[in-house]
Design an enzyme around this catalytic site. Structure first.
Site, PDB file in Angstrom:
ATOM      1  N   GLU A 178       0.826  -1.239   0.073  1.00 47.03           N
ATOM      2  CA  GLU A 178       0.019  -0.009  -0.044  1.00 47.03           C
ATOM      3  C   GLU A 178       1.026   1.271  -0.006  1.00 47.03           C
ATOM      4  OE1 GLU A 178      -2.136  -0.620   3.278  1.00 47.03           O
ATOM      5  OE2 GLU A 178      -3.823  -2.045   2.505  1.00 47.03           O
TER       6      GLU A 178
ATOM      7  N   GLU B 229      -5.506  -8.827   0.951  1.00 38.40           N
ATOM      8  CA  GLU B 229      -5.917  -8.769   2.425  1.00 38.40           C
ATOM      9  C   GLU B 229      -7.411  -8.726   2.232  1.00 38.40           C
ATOM     10  OE1 GLU B 229      -4.115  -5.358   4.463  1.00 38.40           O
ATOM     11  OE2 GLU B 229      -2.206  -6.035   3.898  1.00 38.40           O
TER      12      GLU B 229
END
Ligand code: IFM
Length: 477
Positions: free
Chosen positions: A168, A381
């Site tokens: 991220e 995720e």
């Protein structure tokens, strides 16, 4: 017995994910150096409730038990990250034998248990010594990171083929540099823009370094996708995941009224900054032009950078939690947007305040199929935070998490049936852990961690996941 018609292919990766700082602890043991997150957590007031990763959930000492739990859950893949400060304490140069040995043993034990390791090289934490030199705002970081990546793949590449470079990057650029909530908390938008570019360049250089180690490696950058939808007006989401809307937009008190066009533009802008900026350049070799034109602070892109960045990943590593409901706003006369938390739509929300919205995953997966045709996708995720309570008889009845996982996994099956090249799904998280600056309050695990005793207990969601995997992978009815 007849063969079941299977939605999920036999080689589908059923996994759970964690990251080093959130679980390992042992922050200064066995030659590990201080990381940016150690420094942050040790600075009063930076992490809610004074939480730190000093002990975290003690995975550094309890890894054998944790691998045993993974086996019990029947997962066949585990995504974890390497703490750069543990394995290469100075950020450059020599490796720390004890750090190497920790990951060595973990990887061996996973493989012996039939669990494939998926390794992330940087999940937010970097050696403080590199942060002191500017961290991701310093262009040299792109070389330090790729050297580190090459070394790690040399070390473990005979046993690990799936590599994720950076987790991220948007959170690093925004949270760590443009904003003040994560280390070093510069609160400097220009630094955020520079970091954003350096992260993309670092990923691309690391990908090169990894590929130089051998052809068998599969490399990706991990992005968290938040599909955008405008806040008000009838919302219709096209199969490409973009929201189209019509109808009036109500303005909040003190704000200029906005038009439907503004709202649509805002959704595109939000999508551009949050999703497209990070997804497109490896495929197109440029940053989205509309976003570049809209940005107030531009990174210093040097000639040749975009040629390096234009390097397709081997798979798309996607974290998905929720959607963004977006509303157009005008700030200093310029169209911008803000995310709106809206609770009246009848959906449920996690303790993070994130709406449960599996349709957003569906839209995202179909969009990826359309825009990145054929590129394999892993959901690296997906999960739900709640203040779980352990009952007197020692069970954790987290039905809300079972519901969340079931609905999102159903979407994965639906997307597969519609031709999405989905290869795996990882629950965030294997076990409750430190949720960064928000501290210990957010429990994402499918395994409960008692933060006093550090005892682990599989939650109802973990048992459900185990049973689901067993039925999805069994050959007979
Ligand atoms: O805990 C984080 C993880 O480290 C990165 N992705 C989002 C998760 C939940 O906030």
């Amino acid at each position: 017995m007849k063969e079941k018609k299977k939605v999920f292919p036999a080689d589908f990766a059923w996994g759970a994910a964690t990251s080093a700082y959130q679980i390992e602890g042992a922050w200064n043991e066995d030659g590990k150096s201080e990381s940016n997150w150690d420094r942050w957590a040790h600075t009063p007031g930076k992490i809610k409730g004074g939480g730190t990763g000093d002990v975290a959930v003690d995975h550094y000492h309890r890894w054998k038990e944790d691998v045993g739990l993974m086996k019990q859950l029947q997962i066949n893949a585990y995504r974890f990250s390497i703490a750069w400060s543990r394995i290469q304490p100075a950020g450059r140069g020599s490796l720390n034998p004890k750090g190497v040995s920790f990951y060595d043993k973990l990887i061996d034990s996973l493989l012996e248990s039939g669990i494939e390791p998926f390794v992330t090289l940087c999940h937010y934490d970097i050696p403080q010594i590199l942060e002191d030199r500017g961290g991701w705002v310093n262009r040299e970081m792109t070389d330090w990171f790729s050297e580190y990546a090459g070394k790690i793949v040399h070390l473990f590449g005979s046993r690990v083929t799936k590599w994720m470079t950076i987790n991220e990057p948007i959170c690093i650029a925004k949270g760590h540099y443009a904003a003040t909530v994560e280390p070093p908390g510069l609160g400097d938008p220009q630094a955020g823009a520079d970091a954003a570019h350096h992260l993309m360049l670092a990923h691309a250089k690391a990908q090169r370094a990894i590929r130089a180690c051998g052809q068998k490696y599969q490399v990706a950058l991990v992005n968290c996708i938040f599909p955008s939808e405008p806040y008000t007006g009838p919302v219709k989401s096209d199969s490409d995941g973009f929201a189209r809307m019509s109808g009036d937009i109500n303005s909040a008190e003190g704000e200029e009224p906005v038009t439907p066009e503004d709202a649509a533009a805002a959704a595109y802008l939000q999508d551009g900054y949050t999703n497209r900026w990070w997804m497109e350049p490896p495929f197109t070799g440029r940053y989205p032009q509309d976003i570049w034109a809209h940005m107030e602070h531009h990174p210093d892109v040097i000639e040749g950078d975009m040629d390096i960045i234009k390097a397709k990943p081997d798979f798309l590593a996607i974290n998905y939690y929720t959607r963004y409901l977006v509303r157009a706003v005008r700030s200093k006369g310029k169209l911008s947007w803000k995310g709106i938390p809206v609770k009246e739509r009848g959906n449920s929300y996690s303790s993070m305040g994130w709406e449960v919205y599996p349709e957003g995953l569906y839209n995202t997966l179909l969009r990826l199929k359309k825009e990145y045709a054929g590129t394999p996708v892993y959901i690296t995720e997906n999960g739900f935070a709640f203040e779980d309570k352990i009952s007197d008889n020692g069970t954790i009845e987290d039905d809300y998490r079972v519901d969340y996982l079931r609905r999102h996994i159903d979407i994965c099956g639906k997307a597969l049936a519609e031709g999405v090249n989905l290869k795996g799904y990882f629950v965030w998280s294997l076990l409750d852990n430190l949720e960064w600056e928000t501290g210990w309050g957010q429990r994402f695990g499918i395994i409960y961690t008692d933060y006093k005793t550090l005892n682990r207990t599989v939650k109802k969601s973990g048992l459900w996941y185990r049973d689901f995997i067993a039925s999805a992978t069994s050959k007979k009815t």
